[in-house]
Design a protein around this motif. Structure first.
Motif, PDB file in Angstrom:
ATOM      1  N   ALA A  62       0.807  -1.227   0.000  1.00 14.40           N
ATOM      2  CA  ALA A  62       0.000   0.000   0.000  1.00 14.40           C
ATOM      3  C   ALA A  62       0.834   1.268   0.000  1.00 14.40           C
ATOM      4  N   ALA A  63       2.165   1.159  -0.065  1.00 21.08           N
ATOM      5  CA  ALA A  63       3.011   2.345   0.071  1.00 21.08           C
ATOM      6  C   ALA A  63       2.770   3.380  -1.014  1.00 21.08           C
ATOM      7  N   GLY A  64       2.362   2.948  -2.197  1.00 18.89           N
ATOM      8  CA  GLY A  64       2.187   3.893  -3.293  1.00 18.89           C
ATOM      9  C   GLY A  64       0.754   4.083  -3.730  1.00 18.89           C
ATOM     10  N   LEU A  65      -0.216   3.644  -2.911  1.00 17.08           N
ATOM     11  CA  LEU A  65      -1.609   3.650  -3.352  1.00 17.08           C
ATOM     12  C   LEU A  65      -2.408   4.870  -2.921  1.00 17.08           C
ATOM     13  N   LEU A  66      -2.016   5.539  -1.842  1.00 18.06           N
ATOM     14  CA  LEU A  66      -2.813   6.636  -1.301  1.00 18.06           C
ATOM     15  C   LEU A  66      -2.035   7.948  -1.346  1.00 18.06           C
ATOM     16  N   THR A  67      -2.780   9.046  -1.322  1.00 23.10           N
ATOM     17  CA  THR A  67      -2.177  10.370  -1.216  1.00 23.10           C
ATOM     18  C   THR A  67      -2.418  10.914   0.187  1.00 23.10           C
ATOM     19  N   LEU A  68      -1.593  11.863   0.583  1.00 26.66           N
ATOM     20  CA  LEU A  68      -1.755  12.447   1.913  1.00 26.66           C
ATOM     21  C   LEU A  68      -3.102  13.147   2.049  1.00 26.66           C
ATOM     22  N   ASP A  69      -3.595  13.737   0.971  1.00 23.52           N
ATOM     23  CA  ASP A  69      -4.888  14.421   1.017  1.00 23.52           C
ATOM     24  C   ASP A  69      -6.025  13.481   1.399  1.00 23.52           C
ATOM     25  N   GLN A  70      -5.923  12.209   1.043  1.00 24.24           N
ATOM     26  CA  GLN A  70      -6.977  11.260   1.376  1.00 24.24           C
ATOM     27  C   GLN A  70      -7.094  11.004   2.874  1.00 24.24           C
ATOM     28  N   PHE A  71      -6.025  11.286   3.619  1.00 26.15           N
ATOM     29  CA  PHE A  71      -6.061  11.080   5.059  1.00 26.15           C
ATOM     30  C   PHE A  71      -6.681  12.265   5.805  1.00 26.15           C
ATOM     31  N   ASP A  72      -6.685  13.435   5.196  1.00 24.58           N
ATOM     32  CA  ASP A  72      -7.145  14.641   5.894  1.00 24.58           C
ATOM     33  C   ASP A  72      -8.555  14.524   6.479  1.00 24.58           C
ATOM     34  N   PRO A  73      -9.549  13.961   5.765  1.00 24.44           N
ATOM     35  CA  PRO A  73     -10.881  13.854   6.358  1.00 24.44           C
ATOM     36  C   PRO A  73     -10.927  12.967   7.608  1.00 24.44           C
ATOM     37  N   LEU A  74      -9.946  12.056   7.754  1.00 20.62           N
ATOM     38  CA  LEU A  74      -9.901  11.201   8.934  1.00 20.62           C
ATOM     39  C   LEU A  74      -9.147  11.880  10.077  1.00 20.62           C
ATOM     40  N   PHE A  75      -8.147  12.700   9.750  1.00 18.46           N
ATOM     41  CA  PHE A  75      -7.455  13.467  10.792  1.00 18.46           C
ATOM     42  C   PHE A  75      -8.388  14.512  11.420  1.00 18.46           C
ATOM     43  N   ALA A  76      -9.180  15.170  10.581  1.00 20.20           N
ATOM     44  CA  ALA A  76      -9.899  16.393  10.976  1.00 20.20           C
ATOM     45  C   ALA A  76     -10.791  16.258  12.208  1.00 20.20           C
ATOM     46  N   PRO A  77     -11.640  15.213  12.341  1.00 19.29           N
ATOM     47  CA  PRO A  77     -12.551  15.186  13.485  1.00 19.29           C
ATOM     48  C   PRO A  77     -11.907  14.760  14.799  1.00 19.29           C
ATOM     49  N   LEU A  78     -10.652  14.366  14.759  1.00 22.16           N
ATOM     50  CA  LEU A  78      -9.970  13.883  15.962  1.00 22.16           C
ATOM     51  C   LEU A  78      -8.985  14.936  16.476  1.00 22.16           C
ATOM     52  N   ALA A  79      -8.434  14.669  17.645  1.00 17.83           N
ATOM     53  CA  ALA A  79      -7.479  15.600  18.251  1.00 17.83           C
ATOM     54  C   ALA A  79      -6.107  15.398  17.620  1.00 17.83           C
ATOM     55  N   MET A  80      -6.008  15.747  16.342  1.00 16.10           N
ATOM     56  CA  MET A  80      -4.776  15.556  15.585  1.00 16.10           C
ATOM     57  C   MET A  80      -4.463  16.807  14.783  1.00 16.10           C
ATOM     58  N   ARG A  81      -3.184  17.138  14.754  1.00 16.57           N
ATOM     59  CA  ARG A  81      -2.723  18.246  13.924  1.00 16.57           C
ATOM     60  C   ARG A  81      -1.460  17.822  13.202  1.00 16.57           C
ATOM     61  N   HIS A  82      -1.351  18.248  11.954  1.00 15.38           N
ATOM     62  CA  HIS A  82      -0.116  17.960  11.225  1.00 15.38           C
ATOM     63  C   HIS A  82       0.282  19.190  10.425  1.00 15.38           C
ATOM     64  N   GLU A  83       1.569  19.310  10.184  1.00 14.56           N
ATOM     65  CA  GLU A  83       2.088  20.444   9.419  1.00 14.56           C
ATOM     66  C   GLU A  83       3.382  20.048   8.728  1.00 14.56           C
ATOM     67  N   THR A  84       3.719  20.786   7.675  1.00 11.61           N
ATOM     68  CA  THR A  84       4.937  20.548   6.906  1.00 11.61           C
ATOM     69  C   THR A  84       5.807  21.792   6.948  1.00 11.61           C
ATOM     70  N   ARG A  85       7.087  21.590   7.175  1.00 11.76           N
ATOM     71  CA  ARG A  85       8.035  22.705   7.193  1.00 11.76           C
ATOM     72  C   ARG A  85       9.171  22.416   6.212  1.00 11.76           C
ATOM     73  N   GLU A  86       9.723  23.478   5.665  1.00  8.13           N
ATOM     74  CA  GLU A  86      10.848  23.365   4.744  1.00  8.13           C
ATOM     75  C   GLU A  86      11.934  24.339   5.158  1.00  8.13           C
ATOM     76  N   ARG A  87      13.172  23.907   5.040  1.00  3.73           N
ATOM     77  CA  ARG A  87      14.288  24.803   5.342  1.00  3.73           C
ATOM     78  C   ARG A  87      15.417  24.539   4.362  1.00  3.73           C
ATOM     79  N   ALA A  88      16.263  25.566   4.203  1.00  3.30           N
ATOM     80  CA  ALA A  88      17.449  25.406   3.366  1.00  3.30           C
ATOM     81  C   ALA A  88      18.489  24.597   4.130  1.00  3.30           C
ATOM     82  N   ALA A  89      19.195  23.751   3.424  1.00  9.51           N
ATOM     83  CA  ALA A  89      20.234  22.917   4.030  1.00  9.51           C
ATOM     84  C   ALA A  89      21.529  23.142   3.259  1.00  9.51           C
ATOM     85  N   VAL A  90      22.400  23.995   3.790  1.00 10.13           N
ATOM     86  CA  VAL A  90      23.669  24.320   3.121  1.00 10.13           C
ATOM     87  C   VAL A  90      24.745  23.370   3.633  1.00 10.13           C
TER      88      VAL A  90
END
Length: 536
Positions: A337-365
């Motif tokens: 199942a590693a390549g079958l789902l997208t992260l967006d498909q999980f959002d409706p299941l995260f939303a009603p529960l006490a869960m938060r997720h976020e993505t951060r990006e930084r430069a790596a020199v």
């Protein structure tokens, strides 16, 4: 409405999945070894029926009697388990889905692909946090990257919400045992529940979680290097919330690694009750993170679940894929199942529960680019490429070594684990963390390592208690390293007593070349090695 058979449907994760399927309007038959537990679970749940069966005894007869539209195996542990249930599903032309996270079980499902296609059914394994969710996150983070150098996945469960006996047995099955890892552009070996380290989970506006985690054996170690561009190094660490539990398992891993005991499987009978005694200790917060590095970018996705909602996460992928399979949107065949789902498909299941997720990006020199500044771009392309280290890298080539002839020189070379004189195939592993780089040089099986860090416009190299700080003259011809000071156990030492080090790097015939010579006052040459490398 569909009829779904859930093996282990009243267990830890199985019970949560069963409730989700019932809430979605399906009829669910839960299979387990205990008629009493099954009946007690189904009491009061509309559309729920309990039967006595498990994957090793009578499951085929149960499937023939129930005739489900889908079979879901949520029982576990899958470590050491065969593919009896998916094979039975193929024979009866019933779609199959499971929550397996056992490396061999998940990667081995491809052997059933042709039979599943012939039967016209989907056979999907790994519909859980790992590898379904971790794979979806990794592919999302990799968008726009030409090549990924490193993936690090971490899961830390709340002590109040850790899995049941099957999860504990799964962990104990590989504690201290060798794990095959893709690192430094080649296969290497780690050991289960070792490489213990402190991980930090940060979500904006929430207290930071700091947890101990250690190496775990999971399918992503095989699946993600082949799935993502650049064939990245992949590491998976997991942990419980309580530090003393992690330390105890880490200590217990060493007798297994040393061969004093074959495994900790037998320890489950007393470790599991001990874990239950501490169930009330700790918090209700679980966390997961996936970090990707590539080029000069680092991206990190973090999920924190509160109020005891963490154990719901392993059921999300199975709930999504059950609907996809029943709707006929999953093509026949056997796959993970590693390549079958997208992260967006999980959002409706995260939303009603006490869960938060976020993505951060930084430069790596990279280290050398930070130390050299604008001068880094003056270097020949092959030299620049060798120092573009972000997370993980590797290079292979050839090298020649000559040790000094003085008895003390030979002794020092042996203590430092320098290779004997000779010509060797050479491989160098570059591992970067928190701005420091660890270089492990392998001359035909003779390995020695050092750690490099920034010292202003200079670079410091550490060999155990010895630390050397170098100037870095750099231009279009290449790079040199000139010793400016050194310390032993943190104590500054006189330059007159220090080693004589001559090191340079240059490009020749499109390749990276290097030469390093080390000598000592009154002793003379200790080691000289030179050769060429190409990024693997």
């Amino acid at each position: 409405m569909s009829r779904i058979l859930v093996i282990g449907g009243y267990g830890g994760f199985g019970a949560r999945l069963t409730r989700r399927l019932l809430a979605a309007g399906h009829e669910v038959v839960v299979a387990g070894r205990s008629a009493e537990k099954g009946a007690a679970f189904c009491a009061g749940l509309t559309g729920c029926e309990a039967v006595v069966a498990d994957r090793t005894s009578g499951i085929g007869l149960t499937m023939a009697r129930v005739r489900p539209d889908l079979v879901v195996d949520a029982a576990g542990p899958f470590q050491g388990s065969g593919h009896t249930v998916p094979e039975a599903c193929i024979a009866m032309r019933i779609p199959y889905l499971d929550l397996a996270d056992a490396r061999g079980f998940v990667t081995g499902i491809a052997g059933l692909d042709e039979a599943a296609k012939t039967a016209g059914i989907a056979v999907i394994t790994g519909a859980s946090s790992e590898p379904a969710l971790s794979g979806a996150v990794a592919r999302k983070l990799a968008e726009g990257m030409d090549a990924v150098a490193q993936v690090e996945i971490v899961i830390s469960a709340s002590n109040r919400a850790v899995g049941g006996e099957s999860v504990a047995r799964a962990i104990l099955s590989y504690v201290g045992k060798p794990l095959r890892l893709w690192r430094g552009r080649r296969w290497a070996v780690g050991h289960g529940w070792q490489e213990l380290r402190r991980e930090r989970f940060k979500i904006e506006g929430q207290p930071v979680l700091r947890r101990w985690v250690a190496l775990a054996d999971v399918p992503a170690l095989d699946l993600l290097p082949a799935m993502l561009p650049g064939r990245p190094a992949v590491t998976f660490r997991a942990g419980t919330e309580l530090g003393f539990q992690m330390l105890a398992l880490w200590l217990a891993s060493w007798p297994v690694r040393w061969g004093w005991v074959t495994s900790l499987d037998r320890a489950a009978r007393w470790l599991i009750p001990l874990q239950r005694l501490t169930r009330r200790v700790g918090s209700d917060r679980s966390a997961m993170s996936v970090s990707l590095r590539g080029g000069r970018i680092e991206r990190r996705w973090t999920l924190v679940a509160s109020q005891g909602d963490g154990p719901e996460i392993p059921t999300f992928a199975a709930a999504i894929l059950a609907e996809e399979i029943l709707a006929g949107r999953v093509a026949p065949g056997a796959r993970d199942a590693a390549g079958l789902l997208t992260l967006d498909q999980f959002d409706p299941l995260f939303a009603p529960l006490a869960m938060r997720h976020e993505t951060r990006e930084r430069a790596a020199v990279p280290l050398y680019a930070r130390a050299l500044g604008a001068r880094f771009n003056l270097l020949p392309p092959a030299v620049c490429a060798m120092h573009e280290v972000n997370g993980d890298g590797g290079a292979a080539g050839e090298g020649g070594v000559k040790r000094g002839s003085h008895p003390l020189a030979r002794l020092i070379a042996a203590i430092m684990r320098f290779p004997p004189s000779g010509s060797y195939p050479l491989h160098v592993v570059f591992a970067e963390r928190s701005g420091k780089e660890r270089w492990t040089r392998d001359f035909g099986g003779h390995r020695f390592a050092s750690e490099l860090s920034q010292a202003g416009a200079r670079v410091a190299e550490r060999f155990g208690p010895l630390r050397f700080v170098f100037d870095l003259p750099a231009d279009a011809t290449g790079l040199r390293m000139e010793l400016r000071r050194w310390t032993a156990f943190g104590v500054p030492m006189p330059r007159a007593l220090g080693p004589r080090i001559a090191a340079r790097e240059w490009q020749e015939d499109g390749r990276f070349h290097f030469e390093v010579g080390v000598g000592l006052p009154w002793i003379g040459p200790v080691i000289h090695y030179a050769g060429w490398l190409s990024p693997s």
